[in-house]
Design a protein around this motif. Sequence first.
Motif, PDB file in Angstrom:
ATOM      1  N   GLY A  48       0.871  -0.982   0.012  1.00 51.34           N
ATOM      2  CA  GLY A  48      -0.050  -0.107   0.021  1.00 51.34           C
ATOM      3  C   GLY A  48       0.822   1.074  -0.068  1.00 51.34           C
ATOM      4  O   GLY A  48       0.322   2.403  -0.186  1.00 51.34           O
ATOM      5  N   LEU A  49       2.059   1.106   0.021  1.00 49.07           N
ATOM      6  CA  LEU A  49       2.991   2.343   0.254  1.00 49.07           C
ATOM      7  C   LEU A  49       3.303   3.053  -1.284  1.00 49.07           C
ATOM      8  O   LEU A  49       3.396   4.224  -1.350  1.00 49.07           O
ATOM      9  N   SER A  50       3.432   2.141  -2.201  1.00 42.94           N
ATOM     10  CA  SER A  50       3.821   2.544  -3.500  1.00 42.94           C
ATOM     11  C   SER A  50       2.742   2.749  -4.424  1.00 42.94           C
ATOM     12  O   SER A  50       1.950   1.768  -4.235  1.00 42.94           O
ATOM     13  N   ASP A  51       2.627   3.674  -5.327  1.00 43.82           N
ATOM     14  CA  ASP A  51       1.574   3.930  -5.816  1.00 43.82           C
ATOM     15  C   ASP A  51       2.096   4.050  -7.347  1.00 43.82           C
ATOM     16  O   ASP A  51       2.240   4.977  -7.889  1.00 43.82           O
ATOM     17  N   GLY A  52       2.556   2.757  -7.866  1.00 46.31           N
ATOM     18  CA  GLY A  52       3.375   2.682  -9.211  1.00 46.31           C
ATOM     19  C   GLY A  52       4.905   2.866  -8.844  1.00 46.31           C
ATOM     20  O   GLY A  52       5.782   2.262  -9.455  1.00 46.31           O
ATOM     21  N   GLU A  53       5.208   4.350  -8.138  1.00 47.24           N
ATOM     22  CA  GLU A  53       6.477   4.267  -7.831  1.00 47.24           C
ATOM     23  C   GLU A  53       6.902   3.960  -6.666  1.00 47.24           C
ATOM     24  O   GLU A  53       6.032   3.934  -5.696  1.00 47.24           O
ATOM     25  N   ARG A  54       8.393   3.728  -6.340  1.00 46.77           N
ATOM     26  CA  ARG A  54       8.586   3.313  -5.066  1.00 46.77           C
ATOM     27  C   ARG A  54       8.377   4.386  -3.964  1.00 46.77           C
ATOM     28  O   ARG A  54       8.793   5.660  -4.472  1.00 46.77           O
ATOM     29  N   HIS A  55       8.285   4.068  -2.736  1.00 44.46           N
ATOM     30  CA  HIS A  55       7.992   5.111  -1.705  1.00 44.46           C
ATOM     31  C   HIS A  55       9.528   5.516  -1.500  1.00 44.46           C
ATOM     32  O   HIS A  55      10.448   4.636  -1.508  1.00 44.46           O
ATOM     33  N   PRO A  56       9.581   6.916  -1.108  1.00 47.41           N
ATOM     34  CA  PRO A  56      10.734   7.267  -0.545  1.00 47.41           C
ATOM     35  C   PRO A  56      11.701   6.321   0.239  1.00 47.41           C
ATOM     36  O   PRO A  56      12.925   6.274   0.305  1.00 47.41           O
ATOM     37  N   LEU A  57      11.127   5.786   1.076  1.00 48.33           N
ATOM     38  CA  LEU A  57      11.856   4.804   2.173  1.00 48.33           C
ATOM     39  C   LEU A  57      12.347   3.794   1.424  1.00 48.33           C
ATOM     40  O   LEU A  57      13.330   3.178   1.929  1.00 48.33           O
ATOM     41  N   GLN A  58      11.532   3.180   0.327  1.00 47.49           N
ATOM     42  CA  GLN A  58      11.889   1.923  -0.160  1.00 47.49           C
ATOM     43  C   GLN A  58      13.108   2.293  -1.054  1.00 47.49           C
ATOM     44  O   GLN A  58      14.231   1.767  -0.849  1.00 47.49           O
TER      45      GLN A  58
ATOM     46  N   CYS B 200      20.656 -10.390   8.458  1.00 47.83           N
ATOM     47  CA  CYS B 200      21.856 -10.179   7.596  1.00 47.83           C
ATOM     48  C   CYS B 200      22.481  -9.028   7.510  1.00 47.83           C
ATOM     49  O   CYS B 200      23.652  -8.841   7.160  1.00 47.83           O
ATOM     50  N   THR B 201      21.764  -7.876   7.348  1.00 51.77           N
ATOM     51  CA  THR B 201      22.162  -6.500   6.835  1.00 51.77           C
ATOM     52  C   THR B 201      23.081  -5.812   8.023  1.00 51.77           C
ATOM     53  O   THR B 201      24.176  -5.178   7.663  1.00 51.77           O
ATOM     54  N   GLY B 202      22.832  -6.054   9.224  1.00 55.75           N
ATOM     55  CA  GLY B 202      23.418  -5.383  10.381  1.00 55.75           C
ATOM     56  C   GLY B 202      22.570  -3.899  10.368  1.00 55.75           C
ATOM     57  O   GLY B 202      21.591  -3.667   9.305  1.00 55.75           O
ATOM     58  N   TYR B 203      22.721  -3.378  11.534  1.00 59.08           N
ATOM     59  CA  TYR B 203      21.696  -2.104  11.790  1.00 59.08           C
ATOM     60  C   TYR B 203      22.073  -0.961  11.145  1.00 59.08           C
ATOM     61  O   TYR B 203      21.335   0.218  10.966  1.00 59.08           O
ATOM     62  N   LEU B 204      23.432  -0.715  11.026  1.00 59.35           N
ATOM     63  CA  LEU B 204      24.031   0.758  10.462  1.00 59.35           C
ATOM     64  C   LEU B 204      23.229   1.135   9.299  1.00 59.35           C
ATOM     65  O   LEU B 204      23.064   2.419   9.267  1.00 59.35           O
ATOM     66  N   PRO B 205      23.329   0.247   8.204  1.00 65.53           N
ATOM     67  CA  PRO B 205      22.773   0.787   6.940  1.00 65.53           C
ATOM     68  C   PRO B 205      21.188   0.934   7.040  1.00 65.53           C
ATOM     69  O   PRO B 205      20.750   1.911   6.490  1.00 65.53           O
ATOM     70  N   ILE B 206      20.634   0.470   7.928  1.00 63.65           N
ATOM     71  CA  ILE B 206      19.109   0.379   8.061  1.00 63.65           C
ATOM     72  C   ILE B 206      18.753   1.654   8.631  1.00 63.65           C
ATOM     73  O   ILE B 206      17.654   2.488   8.171  1.00 63.65           O
ATOM     74  N   VAL B 207      19.403   2.009   9.727  1.00 61.67           N
ATOM     75  CA  VAL B 207      19.301   3.312  10.547  1.00 61.67           C
ATOM     76  C   VAL B 207      19.564   4.683   9.503  1.00 61.67           C
ATOM     77  O   VAL B 207      18.977   5.572   9.517  1.00 61.67           O
ATOM     78  N   ARG B 208      20.650   4.127   8.816  1.00 53.54           N
ATOM     79  CA  ARG B 208      21.217   5.328   7.890  1.00 53.54           C
ATOM     80  C   ARG B 208      19.906   5.531   6.850  1.00 53.54           C
ATOM     81  O   ARG B 208      19.669   6.590   6.375  1.00 53.54           O
ATOM     82  N   ALA B 209      19.450   4.405   6.412  1.00 53.33           N
ATOM     83  CA  ALA B 209      18.153   4.509   5.346  1.00 53.33           C
ATOM     84  C   ALA B 209      17.323   5.287   5.855  1.00 53.33           C
ATOM     85  O   ALA B 209      16.692   6.119   5.065  1.00 53.33           O
ATOM     86  N   VAL B 210      16.694   4.864   7.146  1.00 52.98           N
ATOM     87  CA  VAL B 210      15.507   5.712   7.545  1.00 52.98           C
ATOM     88  C   VAL B 210      15.822   7.102   7.713  1.00 52.98           C
ATOM     89  O   VAL B 210      14.871   7.987   7.504  1.00 52.98           O
ATOM     90  N   LEU B 211      16.910   7.616   8.293  1.00 50.41           N
ATOM     91  CA  LEU B 211      17.404   8.841   8.407  1.00 50.41           C
ATOM     92  C   LEU B 211      17.267   9.597   6.880  1.00 50.41           C
ATOM     93  O   LEU B 211      16.838  10.725   6.657  1.00 50.41           O
ATOM     94  N   ASP B 212      17.999   8.887   5.835  1.00 50.27           N
ATOM     95  CA  ASP B 212      17.836   9.442   4.518  1.00 50.27           C
ATOM     96  C   ASP B 212      16.397   9.546   4.215  1.00 50.27           C
ATOM     97  O   ASP B 212      16.137  10.507   3.274  1.00 50.27           O
ATOM     98  N   GLY B 213      15.793   8.227   4.324  1.00 47.55           N
ATOM     99  CA  GLY B 213      14.237   8.445   3.991  1.00 47.55           C
ATOM    100  C   GLY B 213      13.592   9.678   4.362  1.00 47.55           C
ATOM    101  O   GLY B 213      12.765  10.164   3.845  1.00 47.55           O
ATOM    102  N   ALA B 214      13.865   9.916   5.745  1.00 47.58           N
ATOM    103  CA  ALA B 214      13.054  11.283   6.429  1.00 47.58           C
ATOM    104  C   ALA B 214      13.312  12.251   5.601  1.00 47.58           C
ATOM    105  O   ALA B 214      12.603  13.331   5.618  1.00 47.58           O
ATOM    106  N   GLU B 215      14.710  12.701   5.252  1.00 45.28           N
ATOM    107  CA  GLU B 215      15.049  13.626   4.542  1.00 45.28           C
ATOM    108  C   GLU B 215      14.629  13.770   3.310  1.00 45.28           C
ATOM    109  O   GLU B 215      13.818  14.887   2.730  1.00 45.28           O
ATOM    110  N   ARG B 216      14.528  12.784   2.324  1.00 40.55           N
ATOM    111  CA  ARG B 216      13.653  12.843   1.290  1.00 40.55           C
ATOM    112  C   ARG B 216      12.180  13.037   1.431  1.00 40.55           C
ATOM    113  O   ARG B 216      11.835  13.868   0.409  1.00 40.55           O
TER     114      ARG B 216
END
Length: 150
Positions: free
Chosen positions: A72-82, A130-146
């Motif tokens: 339900g997040l993407s409407d054709g396009e990826r959501h900025p968080l994705q 598997c990913t570790g949390y650093l990139p995930i936290v970075r992604a959420v902060l980046d998504g917030a900015e987007r």
Amino acid sequence: MTVNGRLREADVEATLRLVDLLRNRFGLTSVKEGCSEGECGACTVLVDGKAVTSCTVLAFQMEGRSVTTLEGLSDGERHPLQQAFIDNDAVQCGFCTPGMILSAKALLDANPSPTEEEVRRALEGNLCRCTGYLPIVRAVLDGAERLRSR
Ligand code: FES
Ligand code: FES
């Protein structure tokens, strides 16, 4: 109930869990089942905007509520968080990702400019093997900015 903005009806047994309704009857397979006991967050969906583990609630409890899955997040396009998860290498096997993104969305809807600490706290119920949390936290902060600059 409303699922991803669409009115859906189902006759359900009293013991049917929300995760089963969403995956098996509605075909929303972004909802993953990991631990089945509310510990891993893989099955997280939004119920009336709040992050909820769908393995620990019953389907009938959703009567009149609004449920959002990753579909339900993407409407054709990826959501900025994705997109932020992809660009920050925050995905490996992807099993935890839908739940991570929905927990992050619930946070950002309530708090568009979270600190790193607030992001970590919001994701503490979502485990990644598997990913570790650093990139995930970075992604959420980046998504917030987007999302703020949209
Ligand atoms: S499968 Fe629901 S919290 Fe792990
Ligand atoms: S990316 Fe594999 S569990 Fe998180």
